[in-house]
Design a protein around this motif. Structure first.
Motif, PDB file in Angstrom:
ATOM      1  N   SER A  11       0.824  -1.298   0.022  1.00  0.00           N
ATOM      2  CA  SER A  11       0.073  -0.018  -0.029  1.00  0.00           C
ATOM      3  C   SER A  11       0.876   1.287   0.024  1.00  0.00           C
ATOM      4  O   SER A  11       0.586   2.292  -0.576  1.00  0.00           O
ATOM      5  CB  SER A  11      -0.788  -0.138   1.167  1.00  0.00           C
ATOM      6  N   GLY A  14       3.718   0.421  -3.389  1.00  0.00           N
ATOM      7  CA  GLY A  14       2.924  -0.089  -4.498  1.00  0.00           C
ATOM      8  C   GLY A  14       3.776  -1.062  -5.420  1.00  0.00           C
ATOM      9  O   GLY A  14       4.426  -1.886  -5.032  1.00  0.00           O
ATOM     10  N   MET A  15       3.539  -0.839  -6.827  1.00  0.00           N
ATOM     11  CA  MET A  15       4.269  -1.817  -7.660  1.00  0.00           C
ATOM     12  C   MET A  15       5.746  -1.852  -7.261  1.00  0.00           C
ATOM     13  O   MET A  15       6.228  -2.886  -7.758  1.00  0.00           O
ATOM     14  CB  MET A  15       3.925  -1.385  -9.070  1.00  0.00           C
ATOM     15  N   VAL A  45      -4.261  -6.334  -4.696  1.00  0.00           N
ATOM     16  CA  VAL A  45      -4.762  -5.887  -5.799  1.00  0.00           C
ATOM     17  C   VAL A  45      -6.255  -5.871  -5.920  1.00  0.00           C
ATOM     18  O   VAL A  45      -7.010  -5.050  -6.144  1.00  0.00           O
ATOM     19  CB  VAL A  45      -4.018  -6.422  -7.078  1.00  0.00           C
ATOM     20  N   SER A  48      -7.830  -3.194  -3.898  1.00  0.00           N
ATOM     21  CA  SER A  48      -7.200  -1.461  -4.025  1.00  0.00           C
ATOM     22  C   SER A  48      -7.779  -1.262  -5.521  1.00  0.00           C
ATOM     23  O   SER A  48      -8.507  -2.030  -6.234  1.00  0.00           O
ATOM     24  CB  SER A  48      -5.604  -1.630  -4.062  1.00  0.00           C
ATOM     25  N   ASN A  49      -7.289  -0.181  -5.973  1.00  0.00           N
ATOM     26  CA  ASN A  49      -7.680   0.395  -7.355  1.00  0.00           C
ATOM     27  C   ASN A  49      -6.687   0.083  -8.394  1.00  0.00           C
ATOM     28  O   ASN A  49      -6.598   0.645  -9.544  1.00  0.00           O
ATOM     29  CB  ASN A  49      -7.956   1.707  -7.409  1.00  0.00           C
ATOM     30  N   HIS A  50      -5.847  -1.165  -7.979  1.00  0.00           N
ATOM     31  CA  HIS A  50      -4.529  -1.423  -8.926  1.00  0.00           C
ATOM     32  C   HIS A  50      -5.264  -2.277  -9.929  1.00  0.00           C
ATOM     33  O   HIS A  50      -6.055  -2.974  -9.546  1.00  0.00           O
ATOM     34  CB  HIS A  50      -3.391  -1.901  -8.318  1.00  0.00           C
ATOM     35  N   SER A  51      -4.541  -2.567 -10.939  1.00  0.00           N
ATOM     36  CA  SER A  51      -5.009  -3.451 -12.289  1.00  0.00           C
ATOM     37  C   SER A  51      -4.413  -4.804 -11.748  1.00  0.00           C
ATOM     38  O   SER A  51      -2.863  -4.862 -11.577  1.00  0.00           O
ATOM     39  CB  SER A  51      -4.604  -3.173 -13.475  1.00  0.00           C
ATOM     40  N   THR A  54      -1.738  -5.343 -14.553  1.00  0.00           N
ATOM     41  CA  THR A  54      -0.373  -4.635 -14.425  1.00  0.00           C
ATOM     42  C   THR A  54       0.297  -5.186 -13.208  1.00  0.00           C
ATOM     43  O   THR A  54       1.633  -5.258 -13.704  1.00  0.00           O
ATOM     44  CB  THR A  54      -0.920  -3.075 -14.010  1.00  0.00           C
ATOM     45  N   ALA A  55      -0.068  -5.705 -12.153  1.00  0.00           N
ATOM     46  CA  ALA A  55       0.855  -6.160 -11.111  1.00  0.00           C
ATOM     47  C   ALA A  55       1.296  -7.516 -11.730  1.00  0.00           C
ATOM     48  O   ALA A  55       2.694  -7.746 -11.508  1.00  0.00           O
ATOM     49  CB  ALA A  55      -0.384  -6.460  -9.843  1.00  0.00           C
TER      50      ALA A  55
END
Length: 169
Positions: A11, A14-15, A45, A48-51, A54-55
């Motif tokens: 968090s 991130g990536m 993921v 959260s609002n992550h893809s 993408t991850a």
């Protein structure tokens, strides 16, 4: 560190954190094993609002970079390192030669298969460099194996993460 601690790092960083941890794991350096970090990344993921895609791509890129670095180590110094290792641990010589023969006979298919086996999946890159497998083909087969491995573990966290989190709380 527990699941919540890893989610906290993800968090906060991130990536980039995901990339670094996966890179270190594929370089065989101490850290979190993929069997732990990838499902937790999937949980992160999913919440959260992550893809997810993408991850997954970032984890595959990190794994491939680490694998290619170890391939290079094998290519430019692996024979020397393997000889020193076998001299220090002679009982391991037979095991190492079996793995080298497996790669010689199976080629890049052997790399792909090895990328799906715990512990072997990160170490196989050095012998692949030693026997000088075609680098482009090695990279493709490695990426496919890494994609399946990382995708399976990350998907498990993504799909079943809520169950894990509910049991932890």
């Amino acid at each position: 560190m527990d699941v919540n601690g890893v989610i906290g790092y993800l968090s906060n960083y991130g990536m980039i954190f995901l990339f670094i941890v996966i890179l270190l794991e594929y370089l065989n350096l101490p850290g979190f094993p993929a069997g732990i970090i990838l499902p937790v990344a999937g949980i992160w993921v999913a919440n959260s609002n992550h893809s997810f895609i993408t991850a997954l791509i970032i984890s595959v890129m990190a794994g491939l970079i680490g694998s290619c670095a170890l391939y290079g180590l094998g290519l430019f110094g692996g024979e020397f390192l393997l000889k020193k290792y076998v001299n220090k641990f002679p009982k391991q010589g037979k095991y190492i030669e079996e793995k080298m023969e497996f790669l010689r006979s199976k080629g890049n298919l052997g790399v792909f298969i090895s990328k799906l086996i715990p512990m072997v999946r990160t170490l196989i890159s050095i012998p692949a460099g030693v026997i000088r497998l075609n680098f482009l083909e090695y990279s493709i087969y490695s990426a496919l194996g890494i994609l399946i491995w990382n995708g399976a573990f990350m998907s498990a966290g993504y799909i079943f993460g809520d169950i894990v989190l509910k049991n932890l709380m």
